[in-house]
Design a protein around this motif. Sequence first.
Motif, short mmCIF file in Angstrom:
data_model
loop_
_atom_site.label_atom_id
_atom_site.label_comp_id
_atom_site.label_asym_id
_atom_site.label_seq_id
_atom_site.Cartn_x
_atom_site.Cartn_y
_atom_site.Cartn_z
N ILE A 46 -8.39 -24.88 14.05
CA ILE A 46 -7.72 -25.77 13.69
C ILE A 46 -6.77 -25.39 12.95
N PHE A 47 -7.07 -24.46 11.70
CA PHE A 47 -6.05 -23.95 10.73
C PHE A 47 -4.96 -23.07 11.50
N LYS A 48 -5.33 -22.23 12.53
CA LYS A 48 -4.45 -21.39 13.09
C LYS A 48 -3.59 -22.29 13.90
N ALA A 49 -4.01 -23.27 14.40
CA ALA A 49 -3.30 -24.43 15.45
C ALA A 49 -2.11 -25.12 14.44
N LYS A 66 -6.04 -41.61 27.48
CA LYS A 66 -6.83 -41.03 28.72
C LYS A 66 -5.73 -39.98 28.98
N GLU A 67 -4.61 -39.92 29.00
CA GLU A 67 -3.73 -38.74 29.13
C GLU A 67 -4.13 -37.43 28.43
N PHE A 68 -4.77 -37.33 27.24
CA PHE A 68 -5.07 -36.29 26.38
C PHE A 68 -6.49 -35.73 27.24
N LYS A 69 -7.32 -36.85 27.36
CA LYS A 69 -8.59 -36.43 28.13
C LYS A 69 -8.24 -35.90 29.37
N ARG A 70 -7.56 -36.36 30.07
CA ARG A 70 -7.30 -35.74 31.43
C ARG A 70 -6.75 -34.22 31.24
N LYS A 71 -5.53 -34.18 30.36
CA LYS A 71 -5.17 -32.69 30.27
C LYS A 71 -6.09 -31.69 29.85
N VAL A 72 -6.99 -32.29 28.78
CA VAL A 72 -8.04 -31.24 28.52
C VAL A 72 -8.95 -30.96 29.54
N VAL A 73 -9.33 -32.04 30.31
CA VAL A 73 -10.46 -31.56 31.43
C VAL A 73 -9.67 -30.89 32.50
N GLU A 74 -8.39 -30.79 32.89
CA GLU A 74 -7.69 -30.03 33.81
C GLU A 74 -7.54 -28.79 33.36
N ALA A 75 -7.00 -28.47 31.97
CA ALA A 75 -7.08 -27.15 31.49
C ALA A 75 -8.43 -26.29 31.37
N TYR A 76 -9.35 -27.25 31.18
CA TYR A 76 -10.91 -26.70 31.34
C TYR A 76 -11.11 -26.26 32.82
N LEU A 77 -10.78 -26.85 33.68
CA LEU A 77 -11.05 -26.72 35.07
C LEU A 77 -10.46 -25.42 35.54
N ALA A 78 -9.18 -25.44 34.93
CA ALA A 78 -8.49 -24.21 35.36
C ALA A 78 -8.73 -23.16 34.83
N GLY A 79 -9.74 -23.23 33.78
CA GLY A 79 -10.13 -21.75 33.19
C GLY A 79 -9.26 -21.41 32.19
N GLU A 80 -8.42 -22.02 31.37
CA GLU A 80 -7.52 -21.74 30.26
C GLU A 80 -8.25 -21.71 28.84
N GLY A 81 -9.63 -21.62 29.16
CA GLY A 81 -10.24 -21.33 27.64
C GLY A 81 -11.52 -22.48 27.47
N SER A 82 -12.00 -22.18 26.29
CA SER A 82 -13.30 -23.02 26.13
C SER A 82 -12.77 -24.39 25.84
N LEU A 83 -13.42 -25.60 26.12
CA LEU A 83 -13.22 -26.80 25.77
C LEU A 83 -12.75 -27.01 24.33
N ARG A 84 -13.51 -26.54 23.36
CA ARG A 84 -12.88 -26.59 21.94
C ARG A 84 -11.37 -26.11 21.75
N ASP A 85 -11.34 -24.90 22.39
CA ASP A 85 -9.91 -24.31 22.31
C ASP A 85 -8.99 -25.02 22.82
N ILE A 86 -8.96 -25.60 23.88
CA ILE A 86 -8.21 -26.36 24.64
C ILE A 86 -7.85 -27.70 23.95
N ALA A 87 -8.82 -28.17 23.68
CA ALA A 87 -8.76 -29.54 22.84
C ALA A 87 -7.79 -29.24 21.46
N VAL A 88 -7.97 -28.23 21.03
CA VAL A 88 -6.95 -28.11 19.73
C VAL A 88 -5.57 -27.79 20.07
N LYS A 89 -5.43 -26.92 21.27
CA LYS A 89 -3.94 -26.74 21.54
C LYS A 89 -3.40 -27.70 22.39
N VAL A 90 -3.91 -28.70 23.00
CA VAL A 90 -3.28 -29.56 23.99
C VAL A 90 -2.71 -30.75 23.15
#
Length: 90
Positions: A46-49, A66-90
Amino acid sequence: MGRKSKFSKEQKIEICRRYLDGSESVSRLAEEINVNKSTVKRWIRIFKAYGDSAFDEKPANGSYTKEFKRKVVEAYLAGEGSLRDIAVKV
């Protein structure tokens, strides 16, 4: 009202900086403040972000759109990183 952390903003920033400057390991820092290593790793991520503002007190517990949740799920399914990492950067 938001949750009250056991650690101040300043303490969290100090822990993150000590890790990032290479002076301490995650394990050593976690042991020193008696928390799980995953807690220190989360703070660092979180500090890095977000920098110093990452640990500002929130007036209430956050909610996610809902939009935030959708972005996180789509990024995860696209293999853009771990769920935690994606949630921090989305």
